[in-house]
Scaffold this motif. Structure first.
Motif, PDB file in Angstrom:
ATOM      1  N   VAL A 123       0.851  -1.182   0.000  1.00  0.00           N
ATOM      2  CA  VAL A 123       0.000   0.000   0.000  1.00  0.00           C
ATOM      3  C   VAL A 123       0.888   1.235   0.000  1.00  0.00           C
ATOM      4  O   VAL A 123       1.814   1.340   0.793  1.00  0.00           O
ATOM      5  N   TYR A 124       0.627   2.148  -0.883  1.00  0.00           N
ATOM      6  CA  TYR A 124       1.276   3.454  -0.877  1.00  0.00           C
ATOM      7  C   TYR A 124       0.485   4.382   0.029  1.00  0.00           C
ATOM      8  O   TYR A 124      -0.734   4.326   0.060  1.00  0.00           O
ATOM      9  N   ASN A 125       1.157   5.296   0.739  1.00  0.00           N
ATOM     10  CA  ASN A 125       0.440   6.309   1.507  1.00  0.00           C
ATOM     11  C   ASN A 125       0.698   7.695   0.956  1.00  0.00           C
ATOM     12  O   ASN A 125       0.514   8.693   1.624  1.00  0.00           O
ATOM     13  N   PHE A 126       1.154   7.759  -0.296  1.00  0.00           N
ATOM     14  CA  PHE A 126       1.296   9.019  -1.028  1.00  0.00           C
ATOM     15  C   PHE A 126       0.996   8.729  -2.488  1.00  0.00           C
ATOM     16  O   PHE A 126       1.066   7.583  -2.930  1.00  0.00           O
ATOM     17  N   SER A 127       0.639   9.781  -3.233  1.00  0.00           N
ATOM     18  CA  SER A 127       0.237   9.555  -4.622  1.00  0.00           C
ATOM     19  C   SER A 127       1.445   9.305  -5.520  1.00  0.00           C
ATOM     20  O   SER A 127       2.544   9.793  -5.266  1.00  0.00           O
ATOM     21  N   VAL A 128       1.212   8.530  -6.576  1.00  0.00           N
ATOM     22  CA  VAL A 128       2.250   8.202  -7.553  1.00  0.00           C
ATOM     23  C   VAL A 128       1.650   8.268  -8.953  1.00  0.00           C
ATOM     24  O   VAL A 128       0.442   8.180  -9.132  1.00  0.00           O
ATOM     25  N   ASN A 129       2.522   8.417  -9.951  1.00  0.00           N
ATOM     26  CA  ASN A 129       2.077   8.295 -11.334  1.00  0.00           C
ATOM     27  C   ASN A 129       1.850   6.816 -11.638  1.00  0.00           C
ATOM     28  O   ASN A 129       2.451   5.935 -11.016  1.00  0.00           O
ATOM     29  N   GLU A 130       0.980   6.548 -12.603  1.00  0.00           N
ATOM     30  CA  GLU A 130       0.616   5.165 -12.896  1.00  0.00           C
ATOM     31  C   GLU A 130       1.806   4.310 -13.306  1.00  0.00           C
ATOM     32  O   GLU A 130       1.917   3.157 -12.893  1.00  0.00           O
ATOM     33  N   LYS A 141      -0.954  11.914 -15.619  1.00  0.00           N
ATOM     34  CA  LYS A 141       0.480  11.943 -15.310  1.00  0.00           C
ATOM     35  C   LYS A 141       0.873  13.315 -14.781  1.00  0.00           C
ATOM     36  O   LYS A 141       0.516  14.335 -15.368  1.00  0.00           O
ATOM     37  N   ASP A 142       1.552  13.325 -13.657  1.00  0.00           N
ATOM     38  CA  ASP A 142       2.082  14.532 -13.012  1.00  0.00           C
ATOM     39  C   ASP A 142       1.011  15.510 -12.526  1.00  0.00           C
ATOM     40  O   ASP A 142       1.313  16.653 -12.232  1.00  0.00           O
ATOM     41  N   TYR A 143      -0.257  15.075 -12.441  1.00  0.00           N
ATOM     42  CA  TYR A 143      -1.307  15.925 -11.864  1.00  0.00           C
ATOM     43  C   TYR A 143      -1.497  15.460 -10.429  1.00  0.00           C
ATOM     44  O   TYR A 143      -2.096  14.426 -10.167  1.00  0.00           O
ATOM     45  N   TRP A 144      -0.968  16.231  -9.486  1.00  0.00           N
ATOM     46  CA  TRP A 144      -0.857  15.804  -8.090  1.00  0.00           C
ATOM     47  C   TRP A 144      -2.046  16.216  -7.237  1.00  0.00           C
ATOM     48  O   TRP A 144      -2.036  16.072  -6.031  1.00  0.00           O
ATOM     49  N   VAL A 149       7.193  12.858  -3.361  1.00  0.00           N
ATOM     50  CA  VAL A 149       8.200  13.920  -3.281  1.00  0.00           C
ATOM     51  C   VAL A 149       9.477  13.575  -4.045  1.00  0.00           C
ATOM     52  O   VAL A 149      10.327  14.440  -4.228  1.00  0.00           O
ATOM     53  N   THR A 150       9.609  12.339  -4.519  1.00  0.00           N
ATOM     54  CA  THR A 150      10.803  11.972  -5.280  1.00  0.00           C
ATOM     55  C   THR A 150      10.697  12.388  -6.743  1.00  0.00           C
ATOM     56  O   THR A 150      11.678  12.312  -7.471  1.00  0.00           O
ATOM     57  N   GLN A 151       9.521  12.820  -7.181  1.00  0.00           N
ATOM     58  CA  GLN A 151       9.325  13.212  -8.577  1.00  0.00           C
ATOM     59  C   GLN A 151       9.678  14.681  -8.788  1.00  0.00           C
ATOM     60  O   GLN A 151       9.317  15.537  -7.984  1.00  0.00           O
ATOM     61  N   ASP A 152      10.369  14.982  -9.888  1.00  0.00           N
ATOM     62  CA  ASP A 152      10.726  16.363 -10.212  1.00  0.00           C
ATOM     63  C   ASP A 152       9.496  17.219 -10.477  1.00  0.00           C
ATOM     64  O   ASP A 152       9.547  18.441 -10.346  1.00  0.00           O
ATOM     65  N   THR A 153       8.387  16.596 -10.843  1.00  0.00           N
ATOM     66  CA  THR A 153       7.159  17.326 -11.167  1.00  0.00           C
ATOM     67  C   THR A 153       6.279  17.580  -9.948  1.00  0.00           C
ATOM     68  O   THR A 153       5.199  18.140 -10.080  1.00  0.00           O
ATOM     69  N   CYS A 154       6.723  17.159  -8.767  1.00  0.00           N
ATOM     70  CA  CYS A 154       5.952  17.338  -7.534  1.00  0.00           C
ATOM     71  C   CYS A 154       5.564  18.804  -7.357  1.00  0.00           C
ATOM     72  O   CYS A 154       6.373  19.698  -7.586  1.00  0.00           O
ATOM     73  N   GLN A 155       4.301  19.040  -6.975  1.00  0.00           N
ATOM     74  CA  GLN A 155       3.782  20.403  -6.803  1.00  0.00           C
ATOM     75  C   GLN A 155       3.201  20.560  -5.409  1.00  0.00           C
ATOM     76  O   GLN A 155       2.633  19.636  -4.858  1.00  0.00           O
ATOM     77  N   GLY A 156       3.322  21.747  -4.853  1.00  0.00           N
ATOM     78  CA  GLY A 156       2.653  22.060  -3.599  1.00  0.00           C
ATOM     79  C   GLY A 156       3.596  22.153  -2.413  1.00  0.00           C
ATOM     80  O   GLY A 156       4.805  21.987  -2.530  1.00  0.00           O
ATOM     81  N   ILE A 157       3.010  22.393  -1.259  1.00  0.00           N
ATOM     82  CA  ILE A 157       3.786  22.640  -0.046  1.00  0.00           C
ATOM     83  C   ILE A 157       4.508  21.393   0.450  1.00  0.00           C
ATOM     84  O   ILE A 157       5.413  21.491   1.257  1.00  0.00           O
ATOM     85  N   TRP A 158       4.120  20.212  -0.034  1.00  0.00           N
ATOM     86  CA  TRP A 158       4.767  18.973   0.391  1.00  0.00           C
ATOM     87  C   TRP A 158       6.106  18.774  -0.307  1.00  0.00           C
ATOM     88  O   TRP A 158       6.874  17.918   0.066  1.00  0.00           O
TER      89      TRP A 158
END
Length: 88
Positions: A1-8, A33-36, A68-77
């Protein structure tokens, strides 16, 4: 189980790489893709096939903090706000 969002593509890759026969991966996957900002729950088998999915659970939309490991990550996280630094 992931507890954060990921790309497919990452969810499918992890399912194929880490699951044993009969194993399942439940992941909150970005609806694009990349829509967080919105995800859908997806259940994957070891081949990366989606067995079940839901964008709404009851009256609630599925929304998780981004990968947070993705370069496209957006937002305060995401970097630079969270202090996360990639290993080089």
């Amino acid at each position: 189980v992931y507890n954060f969002s990921v790309n497919e593509n990452k969810a499918k890759e992890y399912a194929r790489e880490m699951l044993v026969d009969g194993g399942l991966l439940l992941a909150p996957v970005n609806i694009q893709k990349d829509y967080w900002l919105k995800q859908a729950y997806r259940l994957y088998d070891p081949s990366g096939k989606v067995l079940w999915q839901a964008a709404e659970v009851g009256a609630w939309s599925v929304t998780f903090q981004p990968d947070v490991t993705q370069d496209t990550c957006q937002g305060i996280w995401c970097a630079p706000f969270n202090g996360f630094k990639k290993i080089q």
